[in-house]
Design a protein around this motif. Structure first.
Motif, PDB file in Angstrom:
ATOM      1  N   ILE A 205     -15.195  -0.239 -15.193  1.00 51.83           N
ATOM      2  CA  ILE A 205     -15.494   1.247 -14.297  1.00 51.83           C
ATOM      3  C   ILE A 205     -14.096   1.352 -14.271  1.00 51.83           C
ATOM      4  N   THR A 206     -14.308   3.072 -14.162  1.00 54.20           N
ATOM      5  CA  THR A 206     -13.250   3.627 -13.367  1.00 54.20           C
ATOM      6  C   THR A 206     -13.127   4.295 -12.353  1.00 54.20           C
ATOM      7  N   LEU A 207     -12.678   4.077 -10.995  1.00 56.12           N
ATOM      8  CA  LEU A 207     -12.903   4.064  -9.842  1.00 56.12           C
ATOM      9  C   LEU A 207     -12.598   5.856  -9.673  1.00 56.12           C
ATOM     10  N   SER A 208     -13.261   6.098  -8.896  1.00 55.06           N
ATOM     11  CA  SER A 208     -12.940   7.872  -8.346  1.00 55.06           C
ATOM     12  C   SER A 208     -11.095   7.812  -7.235  1.00 55.06           C
ATOM     13  N   LYS A 209     -10.969   6.917  -7.295  1.00 58.59           N
ATOM     14  CA  LYS A 209      -9.707   7.037  -6.163  1.00 58.59           C
ATOM     15  C   LYS A 209      -9.291   5.358  -6.480  1.00 58.59           C
ATOM     16  N   ASN A 210      -7.832   5.455  -6.643  1.00 58.07           N
ATOM     17  CA  ASN A 210      -7.263   4.014  -6.365  1.00 58.07           C
ATOM     18  C   ASN A 210      -7.603   3.341  -5.605  1.00 58.07           C
ATOM     19  N   THR A 211      -7.657   2.199  -5.402  1.00 63.28           N
ATOM     20  CA  THR A 211      -8.393   0.931  -4.709  1.00 63.28           C
ATOM     21  C   THR A 211      -7.790  -0.443  -4.667  1.00 63.28           C
ATOM     22  N   SER A 212      -7.904  -1.121  -3.903  1.00 66.36           N
ATOM     23  CA  SER A 212      -7.227  -3.006  -4.572  1.00 66.36           C
ATOM     24  C   SER A 212      -8.425  -3.687  -5.226  1.00 66.36           C
ATOM     25  N   ARG A 213      -8.356  -4.546  -5.345  1.00 58.74           N
ATOM     26  CA  ARG A 213      -8.906  -5.598  -5.520  1.00 58.74           C
ATOM     27  C   ARG A 213      -9.809  -6.508  -4.148  1.00 58.74           C
ATOM     28  N   GLU A 214      -9.076  -6.557  -3.171  1.00 57.14           N
ATOM     29  CA  GLU A 214      -9.859  -6.740  -1.893  1.00 57.14           C
ATOM     30  C   GLU A 214     -10.826  -6.162  -1.203  1.00 57.14           C
ATOM     31  N   ASP A 215     -10.707  -4.433  -1.342  1.00 58.35           N
ATOM     32  CA  ASP A 215     -11.150  -3.277  -0.857  1.00 58.35           C
ATOM     33  C   ASP A 215     -12.890  -3.406  -1.854  1.00 58.35           C
ATOM     34  N   VAL A 216     -12.685  -3.675  -2.758  1.00 62.10           N
ATOM     35  CA  VAL A 216     -13.784  -3.415  -3.994  1.00 62.10           C
ATOM     36  C   VAL A 216     -14.557  -5.006  -3.725  1.00 62.10           C
ATOM     37  N   VAL A 217     -13.739  -6.091  -3.363  1.00 66.59           N
ATOM     38  CA  VAL A 217     -14.814  -7.753  -3.115  1.00 66.59           C
ATOM     39  C   VAL A 217     -15.184  -7.080  -1.218  1.00 66.59           C
ATOM     40  N   ALA A 218     -14.562  -6.582  -0.817  1.00 67.61           N
ATOM     41  CA  ALA A 218     -15.085  -6.428   0.352  1.00 67.61           C
ATOM     42  C   ALA A 218     -16.652  -5.959   0.851  1.00 67.61           C
ATOM     43  N   ALA A 219     -16.363  -4.421  -0.643  1.00 68.23           N
ATOM     44  CA  ALA A 219     -17.439  -3.644  -0.703  1.00 68.23           C
ATOM     45  C   ALA A 219     -19.400  -4.172  -0.929  1.00 68.23           C
ATOM     46  N   LEU A 220     -18.614  -5.053  -2.171  1.00 73.71           N
ATOM     47  CA  LEU A 220     -19.306  -5.921  -2.730  1.00 73.71           C
ATOM     48  C   LEU A 220     -19.768  -6.780  -1.465  1.00 73.71           C
ATOM     49  N   GLU A 221     -19.417  -7.568  -1.241  1.00 77.12           N
ATOM     50  CA  GLU A 221     -20.108  -8.466  -0.066  1.00 77.12           C
ATOM     51  C   GLU A 221     -20.893  -7.484   0.797  1.00 77.12           C
ATOM     52  N   ARG A 222     -21.000  -6.244   1.038  1.00 75.16           N
ATOM     53  CA  ARG A 222     -21.579  -5.074   2.437  1.00 75.16           C
ATOM     54  C   ARG A 222     -22.853  -5.296   1.893  1.00 75.16           C
ATOM     55  N   GLU A 223     -22.684  -4.848   0.102  1.00 77.18           N
ATOM     56  CA  GLU A 223     -24.134  -4.704  -0.409  1.00 77.18           C
ATOM     57  C   GLU A 223     -25.817  -6.021  -0.258  1.00 77.18           C
ATOM     58  N   GLN A 224     -26.912  -4.996   0.027  1.00 76.75           N
ATOM     59  CA  GLN A 224     -27.573  -5.950   0.266  1.00 76.75           C
ATOM     60  C   GLN A 224     -27.910  -7.162  -1.166  1.00 76.75           C
ATOM     61  N   ARG A 225     -27.942  -6.507  -2.499  1.00 71.89           N
ATOM     62  CA  ARG A 225     -28.720  -6.880  -3.179  1.00 71.89           C
ATOM     63  C   ARG A 225     -27.357  -7.484  -4.499  1.00 71.89           C
ATOM     64  N   VAL A 226     -26.187  -7.531  -3.751  1.00 76.34           N
ATOM     65  CA  VAL A 226     -25.139  -8.023  -4.581  1.00 76.34           C
ATOM     66  C   VAL A 226     -24.393  -9.540  -3.945  1.00 76.34           C
ATOM     67  N   MET A 227     -24.568 -10.753  -5.198  1.00 73.91           N
ATOM     68  CA  MET A 227     -24.552 -11.932  -4.469  1.00 73.91           C
ATOM     69  C   MET A 227     -23.442 -11.990  -4.958  1.00 73.91           C
ATOM     70  N   LEU A 228     -22.572 -12.786  -4.845  1.00 75.97           N
ATOM     71  CA  LEU A 228     -20.287 -12.825  -5.400  1.00 75.97           C
ATOM     72  C   LEU A 228     -20.772 -14.445  -5.384  1.00 75.97           C
ATOM     73  N   VAL A 229     -20.132 -15.153  -6.097  1.00 78.38           N
ATOM     74  CA  VAL A 229     -20.118 -16.333  -6.742  1.00 78.38           C
ATOM     75  C   VAL A 229     -18.899 -17.331  -7.210  1.00 78.38           C
ATOM     76  N   GLU A 230     -18.540 -18.226  -7.038  1.00 82.53           N
ATOM     77  CA  GLU A 230     -16.854 -18.385  -7.186  1.00 82.53           C
ATOM     78  C   GLU A 230     -17.302 -19.820  -8.352  1.00 82.53           C
ATOM     79  N   GLY A 231     -17.325 -20.119  -8.767  1.00 84.49           N
ATOM     80  CA  GLY A 231     -16.878 -20.904  -9.736  1.00 84.49           C
ATOM     81  C   GLY A 231     -16.532 -22.598  -9.140  1.00 84.49           C
ATOM     82  N   LYS A 232     -15.034 -22.582  -7.881  1.00 92.30           N
ATOM     83  CA  LYS A 232     -15.362 -23.111  -6.685  1.00 92.30           C
ATOM     84  C   LYS A 232     -16.504 -23.510  -5.605  1.00 92.30           C
ATOM     85  N   MET A 233     -17.678 -23.071  -5.820  1.00 99.03           N
ATOM     86  CA  MET A 233     -18.726 -23.044  -5.532  1.00 99.03           C
ATOM     87  C   MET A 233     -19.738 -23.931  -6.459  1.00 99.03           C
TER      88      MET A 233
END
Length: 143
Positions: free
Chosen positions: A28-56
Protein backbone atom coordinates in the motif's frame (compact mmCIF):
# COMPACT_ATOMS: atom_id res chain seq x y z
CA UNK A 1 18.98 -6.78 -3.70
CA UNK A 2 21.79 -9.15 -2.75
CA UNK A 3 21.55 -11.21 -5.93
CA UNK A 4 20.79 -8.37 -8.36
CA UNK A 5 21.96 -5.18 -6.64
CA UNK A 6 21.38 -3.01 -9.72
CA UNK A 7 17.62 -3.68 -9.57
CA UNK A 8 15.65 -1.66 -7.02
CA UNK A 9 13.29 -4.32 -5.68
CA UNK A 10 11.53 -5.09 -2.45
CA UNK A 11 10.34 -8.63 -1.83
CA UNK A 12 7.95 -10.37 0.54
CA UNK A 13 8.07 -13.99 1.66
CA UNK A 14 5.45 -16.15 3.30
CA UNK A 15 6.77 -18.57 5.89
CA UNK A 16 3.43 -19.96 7.06
CA UNK A 17 1.13 -22.64 5.69
CA UNK A 18 -2.13 -21.17 4.43
CA UNK A 19 -5.09 -23.45 4.97
CA UNK A 20 -8.73 -22.68 5.78
CA UNK A 21 -8.24 -19.00 4.92
CA UNK A 22 -6.95 -16.79 2.14
CA UNK A 23 -3.67 -15.00 2.74
CA UNK A 24 -3.05 -11.72 0.95
CA UNK A 25 0.23 -9.87 0.65
CA UNK A 26 -0.55 -6.18 0.63
CA UNK A 27 1.59 -3.37 -0.73
CA UNK A 28 0.00 0.00 0.00
CA UNK A 29 1.34 3.41 -0.93
CA UNK A 30 0.43 5.74 1.92
CA UNK A 31 -0.53 9.36 1.30
CA UNK A 32 1.93 10.60 3.92
CA UNK A 33 5.15 9.44 5.51
CA UNK A 34 4.61 7.31 8.58
CA UNK A 35 6.31 4.79 10.81
CA UNK A 36 5.65 1.13 11.43
CA UNK A 37 4.64 1.99 14.99
CA UNK A 38 2.00 4.44 13.75
CA UNK A 39 0.57 1.84 11.39
CA UNK A 40 0.41 -0.81 14.11
CA UNK A 41 -1.27 1.65 16.49
CA UNK A 42 -3.85 2.56 13.83
CA UNK A 43 -4.60 -1.11 13.13
CA UNK A 44 -4.99 -1.81 16.85
CA UNK A 45 -7.71 0.87 17.02
CA UNK A 46 -9.80 -0.78 14.29
CA UNK A 47 -12.83 -2.73 15.46
CA UNK A 48 -12.71 -5.59 13.01
CA UNK A 49 -8.98 -6.06 12.60
CA UNK A 50 -7.09 -8.60 14.68
CA UNK A 51 -3.32 -8.42 14.98
CA UNK A 52 -1.67 -11.75 15.68
CA UNK A 53 1.93 -12.84 16.05
CA UNK A 54 3.85 -16.05 15.58
CA UNK A 55 5.09 -15.82 19.18
CA UNK A 56 1.43 -15.87 20.29
CA UNK A 57 1.07 -19.25 18.59
CA UNK A 58 -0.31 -17.99 15.27
CA UNK A 59 2.18 -19.71 12.99
CA UNK A 60 -0.32 -20.45 10.20
CA UNK A 61 -3.80 -19.58 9.07
CA UNK A 62 -5.00 -22.87 10.53
CA UNK A 63 -3.94 -21.59 13.97
CA UNK A 64 -6.35 -18.68 13.49
CA UNK A 65 -9.15 -21.19 12.81
CA UNK A 66 -8.07 -23.13 15.92
CA UNK A 67 -8.37 -19.89 17.91
CA UNK A 68 -11.93 -19.36 16.61
CA UNK A 69 -12.77 -22.96 17.55
CA UNK A 70 -11.35 -22.40 21.05
CA UNK A 71 -13.45 -19.20 21.35
CA UNK A 72 -16.54 -21.31 20.58
CA UNK A 73 -17.48 -19.43 17.46
CA UNK A 74 -20.02 -21.15 15.23
CA UNK A 75 -18.34 -22.95 12.31
CA UNK A 76 -15.01 -21.58 13.66
CA UNK A 77 -15.87 -18.25 12.03
CA UNK A 78 -13.25 -15.50 11.91
CA UNK A 79 -15.10 -12.22 11.36
CA UNK A 80 -11.98 -10.06 11.63
CA UNK A 81 -9.31 -9.23 9.08
CA UNK A 82 -6.26 -10.95 10.56
CA UNK A 83 -2.89 -9.24 10.18
CA UNK A 84 0.41 -10.79 11.25
CA UNK A 85 1.97 -7.99 13.29
CA UNK A 86 5.51 -9.02 12.44
CA UNK A 87 4.70 -8.62 8.74
CA UNK A 88 3.84 -4.93 9.07
CA UNK A 89 6.72 -3.09 7.44
CA UNK A 90 7.10 0.47 6.19
CA UNK A 91 9.66 1.03 3.42
CA UNK A 92 10.81 4.48 2.30
CA UNK A 93 8.42 6.04 4.89
CA UNK A 94 5.29 5.56 2.77
CA UNK A 95 5.21 2.02 1.33
CA UNK A 96 3.32 -0.31 3.68
CA UNK A 97 3.75 -4.09 3.40
CA UNK A 98 1.79 -6.66 5.40
CA UNK A 99 0.13 -10.07 5.28
CA UNK A 100 -3.63 -10.26 5.77
CA UNK A 101 -5.62 -13.43 6.47
CA UNK A 102 -9.28 -13.58 5.47
CA UNK A 103 -11.78 -16.33 6.16
CA UNK A 104 -13.86 -15.58 3.10
CA UNK A 105 -17.06 -17.27 4.33
CA UNK A 106 -17.38 -15.31 7.55
CA UNK A 107 -15.64 -11.95 7.17
CA UNK A 108 -18.66 -10.59 5.27
CA UNK A 109 -21.15 -11.44 8.05
CA UNK A 110 -20.70 -8.39 10.34
CA UNK A 111 -20.91 -5.87 7.50
CA UNK A 112 -24.01 -7.55 6.05
CA UNK A 113 -25.75 -7.46 9.43
CA UNK A 114 -24.84 -3.78 9.80
CA UNK A 115 -26.03 -3.08 6.25
CA UNK A 116 -29.43 -4.63 6.97
CA UNK A 117 -29.83 -2.46 10.08
CA UNK A 118 -28.75 0.57 8.03
CA UNK A 119 -31.32 -0.12 5.32
CA UNK A 120 -34.03 -0.67 7.95
CA UNK A 121 -33.00 2.48 9.82
CA UNK A 122 -33.04 0.64 13.15
CA UNK A 123 -29.61 1.74 14.41
CA UNK A 124 -26.82 4.20 13.77
CA UNK A 125 -23.55 2.87 12.37
CA UNK A 126 -21.91 2.97 15.81
CA UNK A 127 -24.91 1.33 17.54
CA UNK A 128 -25.12 -1.42 14.93
CA UNK A 129 -21.39 -2.17 15.01
CA UNK A 130 -21.44 -2.35 18.80
CA UNK A 131 -24.43 -4.73 18.81
CA UNK A 132 -23.03 -6.89 16.00
CA UNK A 133 -19.60 -7.08 17.62
CA UNK A 134 -21.13 -8.03 20.97
CA UNK A 135 -23.41 -10.65 19.43
CA UNK A 136 -20.64 -12.25 17.35
CA UNK A 137 -17.95 -12.01 20.04
CA UNK A 138 -15.76 -9.51 18.20
CA UNK A 139 -13.56 -7.81 20.78
CA UNK A 140 -13.60 -4.04 21.01
CA UNK A 141 -10.22 -2.52 20.19
CA UNK A 142 -7.99 -1.13 22.90
CA UNK A 143 -8.52 2.62 23.20
Amino acid sequence: MTVLPEINITTMAIKIPTTHMHLHSLIITLSKNTSREDVVAALEREQRVMLVEGKMGFKSTSHVIDWARWKGRPRNDVYEAVIWKESVTVVDENELYMFLGVQQESIVVPENVDAIRGIMGTATKAESMKLTNSTLGIAEPAK
